[in-house]
Design a protein around this motif. Structure first.
Motif, PDB file in Angstrom:
ATOM      1  N   VAL A  41      20.202 -18.596  -9.768  1.00 18.09           N
ATOM      2  CA  VAL A  41      20.163 -17.201  -9.434  1.00 18.09           C
ATOM      3  C   VAL A  41      19.140 -16.513  -8.790  1.00 18.09           C
ATOM      4  O   VAL A  41      18.948 -15.437  -8.550  1.00 18.09           O
ATOM      5  CB  VAL A  41      20.589 -16.102 -10.541  1.00 18.09           C
ATOM      6  N   LYS A  80      18.702 -13.348 -18.728  1.00 18.24           N
ATOM      7  CA  LYS A  80      20.045 -12.963 -18.296  1.00 18.24           C
ATOM      8  C   LYS A  80      20.539 -11.584 -18.720  1.00 18.24           C
ATOM      9  O   LYS A  80      21.695 -10.967 -18.173  1.00 18.24           O
ATOM     10  CB  LYS A  80      21.193 -13.958 -18.460  1.00 18.24           C
ATOM     11  N   SER A 103      25.362  -9.100 -22.016  1.00 17.09           N
ATOM     12  CA  SER A 103      26.443  -9.016 -21.146  1.00 17.09           C
ATOM     13  C   SER A 103      27.336  -8.161 -21.987  1.00 17.09           C
ATOM     14  O   SER A 103      28.105  -8.261 -22.900  1.00 17.09           O
ATOM     15  CB  SER A 103      27.150 -10.567 -21.065  1.00 17.09           C
ATOM     16  N   GLU A 136      22.150  -6.657 -16.924  1.00 11.43           N
ATOM     17  CA  GLU A 136      22.903  -7.842 -16.864  1.00 11.43           C
ATOM     18  C   GLU A 136      22.231  -8.645 -15.703  1.00 11.43           C
ATOM     19  O   GLU A 136      22.338  -8.236 -14.641  1.00 11.43           O
ATOM     20  CB  GLU A 136      24.298  -7.915 -16.938  1.00 11.43           C
ATOM     21  N   GLY A 137      21.558  -9.945 -16.006  1.00 13.50           N
ATOM     22  CA  GLY A 137      21.068 -10.697 -14.830  1.00 13.50           C
ATOM     23  C   GLY A 137      19.665 -10.410 -14.662  1.00 13.50           C
ATOM     24  O   GLY A 137      19.199 -11.368 -14.007  1.00 13.50           O
TER      25      GLY A 137
END
Lengths: 158, 923
Positions: B352, B380, B383, B455-456
């Motif tokens: 990513v 991350k 979620s 998120e991420g």
């Protein structure tokens, strides 16, 4: 003060006679910490209606319980609650003040003269009474203060 | 022995001691969910920690035990006597191993397979045969029984077996001093035949005594550990003393001067020092709770094959050891979570586009009497999709409800019980002993926890906790004639609603809201929350206060005066409507009597200085009562670069009324406190009004000559600098606004800098310097107003670099009144960043004494060859302006060197420097 009171040595117990409505009650003297006249209390919103509020007794916080309300007895002082008296007792390190109408004498009563609650006794009364004395002019209901506070605390937690 | 192991042993010892009692209680109350949860957590903690310390035997036993407890918790296994004995047996085994570790520093050897088999048996849902529990493989250690009982007496024992027994028994009878002969038995060569039971017992017991002696120094070499209880009691007593002192002082004040005054003052001082001293004994740097985190992270990264860098800042921040103790586990848990769930594997990260190494940062600092701890990872993130699914699976919310929730609200679900999004139950985490426990623990100590996650991109947890539990500062408010205390930790600001104020309450279908700056704040009346309108409960209050209580909500909103406490709990903000707001007071929280503990709106009660009992409100309870859904998100808005630039120029201004129609404004950061004094307390000294304030005499200045003081009380802005304070009397305080300060034209009037348009309204900006000068002659020299405005200097940009907010805020309006556009930053580094961003200025005014980088170094950088600012004139501003300083400054590249307090000179020099520069440019 301990929750358990030693009755063994003497065969008489001293009771403070208090009045609620026209009924006399006896509270074992040994559980009593203080007797106060009517106090200014801080209301505790949302608490059960029997709880009158809390007050400051020499730097400790005392929860005031209106016994007449709890036992559903019509109080003598409905128009003037400054005549109310408070009996302060300790239970599990917290102080409670039991608000009654009037305080009478201290009576020394023989332990073997205590009688069982009559089966017809009002349930609210039955729960907090540990027996009855027949005095000359009236009946005296012995208040089981510790048992009463135990059940009150449990009820509330549950 | 390793410190970590030592610490683990101490902790585990405490946990285990508690567990025994708890499990017995569990047997009596098999349905007590809280109890099961507690036992489960203790075992879970033991398991988790020993995983990191490399204690496989202990971990296995704890893990299997936890499996069974997990089934109790999930209620698919009934708690029976058999199972309880099985759990007790595994606890005994854990103790045995722990004691072995305490003696030797490593795990004793032994075979747990039978116990493990039984635990697995139960875990898989089969009933344990009675016979199995009757003959446990290792007997509990807490009685006389030794493992020998179960060893067949006439059996041949191999040396290994005997050795194992020795070791186990070492653990069993540590401290047993009754052995007469102490001698180390010679190691038997091959096999010994054990004949009489008694003799073997004796043989075995010799070793323990020796071992106990050896182990003793390990136990005592630790520093002196003071029982928490002792410190606790000490603190409680000091708190009581403080309360009593406050009462005494209050009483003494009403009597005026008496023979008690002097001793009381002494007492006052001694008590304050005592309080400080006792508090200090309880303070520990937060770093001590972080000590084992690097190791945990290291091991975690090895176990999971991740690369994690743990960054810690602010370790030296001190807080009460009790608080520290309580946040230790939640912190460890959260850091572990971040490593386990947050940070991705290096492959995932590279995929990513992140650097393969994940970063977990831990930061602690003080903020407004509280400690903030931030735990951030760049992993991350949460979620929302998974949480949403889990919420539906767990029946906490329906799909439809979730539809309507914002991202942030959904993320809050991780604070619910049983909400682990880890797909697998690992040894590290993921059993749902999780954020719910963390939150409960933090709220228990009066703190709150906030979560932001993208998120991420990663997640950030912000924990706000009080410095100490014993004494909290609380805002005293009044509702329906009675006072309540609101812990300051969740109070953000106070808003007064009256007919003439900018803020007004509005209703949307009966629910009240407040427009506060750029957000809509849900409101709740404390009156309604506490149901104090209920006539039965407040009969007598009603009698005294009738008109206040019988009015409807609509009327209430119209009634002239209301105060709104803007409270912030977790990530939610809301307003609480109260009738009156008094002072803040330091209060000692006393627990509620058990008959009241079912009331979630109260955090406790306390006795105030005047002797009355007061209920302490629980902001978390109020937030829950309002219903989380009803609250606004105060998600940080994405501020883009330009706005940020703008925001920097925006300053918070306090607005107030003093004389005339025009509102007056002063930079908020200059004001140290807002006070309201009783007129009776104000004294006169040397023709000047003064008041005793915080053990000092503070001069009170009227806003202007003809200023009329209030009738009973007087509102005062308190300015504080360099230990001196000054009070400015004003009519009333209006609001706090945030806007860029552009002074349009100067005022000829003393005490006013000029007028500015602030939030579309013309206001007079006051010149604090003028009043400071009046209050004490040496503060600043009286300023001679430079009335001649130089047209050329407009739109010239000046950068102020100064770490002192006081001077920054003094200088900015002072220079802008003369028509410059001023930008101020609080350090050289920030200024250099602006340089790197390509911003240009016409003049840089810099302080010399600054942390991080001082003015000389800064000048060096600015004057370096490739610097875009190398030609920008620079002025040094310092409180040291001796000839040496000046020459040093000039050498470093400053064009001018001005003493900080010399304001006239400063302006002249600014003008001079700028025009010089211009002429240079022209020439």
């Amino acid at each position: 003060m301990n929750d358990e009171i030693e009755y063994i040595e003497s065969n008489e117990t001293e009771y403070l006679m208090v009045m609620m409505g026209d009924q006399a009650f006896g509270i074992p003297v040994l559980v009593i910490q203080d007797v106060l006249s009517s106090q200014k209390v801080t209301k505790i919103p949302l608490s059960i209606p029997e709880i009158e509020g809390s007050l400051n007794l020499r730097g400790r916080i005392v929860t005031a319980i209106n016994m007449c309300k709890y036992l559903n007895i019509e109080t003598l002082n409905s128009h003037d609650n400054t005549k109310d008296m408070s009996i302060v007792v300790e239970h599990n390190k917290y102080l409670y003040s039991l608000i009654v109408d009037k305080v009478g004498d201290v009576l020394s009563l023989p332990n073997n003269k205590i009688e069982k609650n009559p089966v017809t006794l009002d349930t609210a009364l039955k729960e907090i009474s540990s027996g009855i004395y027949r005095l000359e002019d009236r009946l005296l209901i012995v208040l089981d203060v510790i048992g009463f506070l135990n059940s009150l605390c449990k009820e509330e937690v549950a | 022995m390793d410190d970590l192991v030592q610490e683990f042993l101490e902790e585990t010892g405490e946990g285990l001691a508690e567990l025994d009692g708890d499990i017995v209680m569990l047997e009596q109350n098999p349905n007590d969910e809280q109890l099961i949860g507690k036992i489960f957590r203790i075992v879970h903690t033991i398991k988790g920690t020993c995983g990191f310390l490399g204690l496989p035997r202990l971990e296995t036993v704890a893990h299997r035990g936890e499996n069974v407890l997990g089934r109790f918790r999930d209620k698919d296994l009934e708690v029976t006597a058999e199972y309880v004995s099985l759990i007790l047996e595994s606890l005994d085994r854990i103790k045995l191993i722990v004691e072995g570790i305490a003696e030797t520093g490593s795990e004793p050897e032994g075979d747990d397979s039978e116990l493990l088999a039984k635990l697995d048996f139960v875990y898989e849902g089969k009933v344990v045969e009675d016979t199995a529990t009757d003959s446990p493989p290792a007997t509990p250690i807490d009685d006389e029984a030794s493992p020998l009982k179960d060893v067949p007496i006439d059996a041949d024992l191999s040396f290994d077996d005997l050795d194992a027994l020795f070791e186990e028994d070492n653990a069993l009878s540590r401290g047993d001093a009754l052995v007469e002969e102490v001698e180390t038995p010679e190691a038997p060569e091959e096999i010994i035949k054990v004949e009489p039971k008694a003799e073997l017992k004796k043989e075995v017991k010799k070793e323990p005594a020796a071992a106990a002696k050896k182990a003793a120094p390990v136990a005592t070499q630790q520093s002196l550990r003071v029982n928490v209880q002792v410190l606790e009691e000490l603190m409680t007593m000091v708190s009581e003393l403080v309360l009593t002192r406050n009462q005494l002082l209050q009483t003494a004040r009403t009597y005026g001067d008496s023979e008690f005054t002097i001793p009381l003052q002494n007492l006052n001082q001694v008590v304050s020092e005592l309080q400080e001293g006792v508090m200090k004994t309880r303070m520990q740097p937060v770093g001590s709770a972080w000590g084992k985190l690097p190791r945990i992270i290291r091991d975690l990264s090895v176990d999971l094959g991740k690369k994690i860098n743990l960054k810690m800042t602010g370790e030296e921040t001190e807080l009460d050891r009790q608080v520290l103790e309580l946040i230790k586990d939640p912190l460890t848990h959260m850091v572990r979570n971040s490593g386990d769930h947050g940070i991705e594997t290096p492959e995932e990260r590279i995929a990513v586009g992140k650097s393969p190494e994940g970063v977990i940062s831990l930061d602690a600092y003080h903020e407004g009497g509280h400690i903030i701890i931030k735990i951030a990872d760049d992993g991350k993130g949460l979620s929302s999709e998974k949480i949403r699914q889990k919420a539906i699976d767990n029946n906490v919310a329906t799909a439809q409800e979730l539809e309507e929730m914002s991202e942030q609200q959904i993320q809050q679900f991780i604070f619910h019980a049983g909400f682990s999004t880890a797909e697998q139950v690992t040894a590290v985490s993921g059993r749902g002993v999780g954020m719910d426990v963390v939150r409960t623990n933090i709220e228990k100590i009066g703190g709150n926890i906030d979560l932001k996650s993208v998120e991420g991109k990663g997640s950030t947890f912000v924990i706000k906790i009080p410095l100490t539990l014993a004494i909290v500062s609380a805002l005293i408010v009044e509702v329906a004639g009675q006072r309540y205390a609101m812990p300051q930790i969740s109070v953000q600001e106070l808003v007064r609603i009256s007919e003439d104020s900018d803020h007004s309450m509005e209703t949307i279908k009966g629910s009240a809201v407040l427009r506060l700056r750029d957000s809509l704040l849900p409101l709740i009346a404390l009156k309604d929350l506490l149901k104090v309108n209920n006539p039965e409960q407040i009969k007598d209050v009603l009698e005294n206060n009738e008109e206040d209580n019988v009015i409807s909500l609509e009327d209430k909103l119209k009634s002239p005066n209301h105060y709104i406490i803007v409270a912030h709990v977790g990530s939610y903000s809301f307003g609480i409507i109260v009738d009156k707001v008094f002072d803040t007071e330091e209060i000692v929280v006393k627990p509620l009597s058990p008959i009241l503990s079912n009331l979630p709106l109260y955090a406790g009660n306390t006795i105030l200085g005047d002797g009355s009992v007061i209920m302490i409100l629980d902001p978390n309870g109020i937030a829950n009562a309002m219903g989380e859904i009803a609250m606004v998100d105060v998600e940080d808005k994405n501020v883009d670069e330009e706005e940020l630039d703008d925001a920097k120029r925006k300053i918070s201004l306090l607005t107030f009324n003093a004389e005339g129609e025009t509102l007056k404004a002063v930079p908020l950061s200059l004001v140290s406190r807002l006070e309201e004094f009783n007129i009776a307390d104000i004294e006169e000294s040397g023709g000047q009004k003064v008041i005793q304030y915080r053990d000092q005499l503070m001069p009170l200045l009227p806003f202007s000559k003809g200023f009329e003081m209030g009738e009973k009380t007087q509102q005062v802005l308190v300015f504080l600098d360099q230990g001196r304070s000054m009070g400015l009397m004003v009519t009333n305080i209006v609001d706090i606004v945030s806007d860029a300060l552009n002074i349009e034209f100067t005022s000829a009037k003393d005490g006013l800098l000029g007028s500015a348009i602030i939030k579309d309204e013309a206001m007079d900006v006051i010149d604090v310097g003028h009043y400071l000068g009046l209050a004490s002659g040496d503060w600043f020299n009286q300023r001679q107003k430079n009335s001649a405005m130089d047209a050329t200097k407009t739109e010239q940009k000046i950068l102020i670099v100064d770490d002192s907010p006081f001077f920054r805020n003094m200088l900015a309006p002072f220079l802008s009144v003369d028509g410059y556009s001023v930008l101020s930053v609080d350090g050289a580094l920030e200024a250099l960043e602006m340089m790197a961003d390509g911003k240009m200025f016409d003049l840089i005014v810099s302080d010399i004494e600054m942390p991080d980088m001082n003015g000389f170094e800064f000048a060096d950088k600015v004057r370096s060859e490739d610097s875009p600012w190398k030609d920008t004139p620079m002025m040094a501003l310092s409180s040291h302006a001796g000839p040496e300083d000046i020459s040093k400054g000039k050498a470093a590249g400053f064009d001018e060197y001005v003493a900080k307090f010399d304001r006239d000179n400063l302006l002249d020099k600014v003008l001079e420097t700028l025009s010089n520069n211009k002429s240079v440019a022209k020439g």
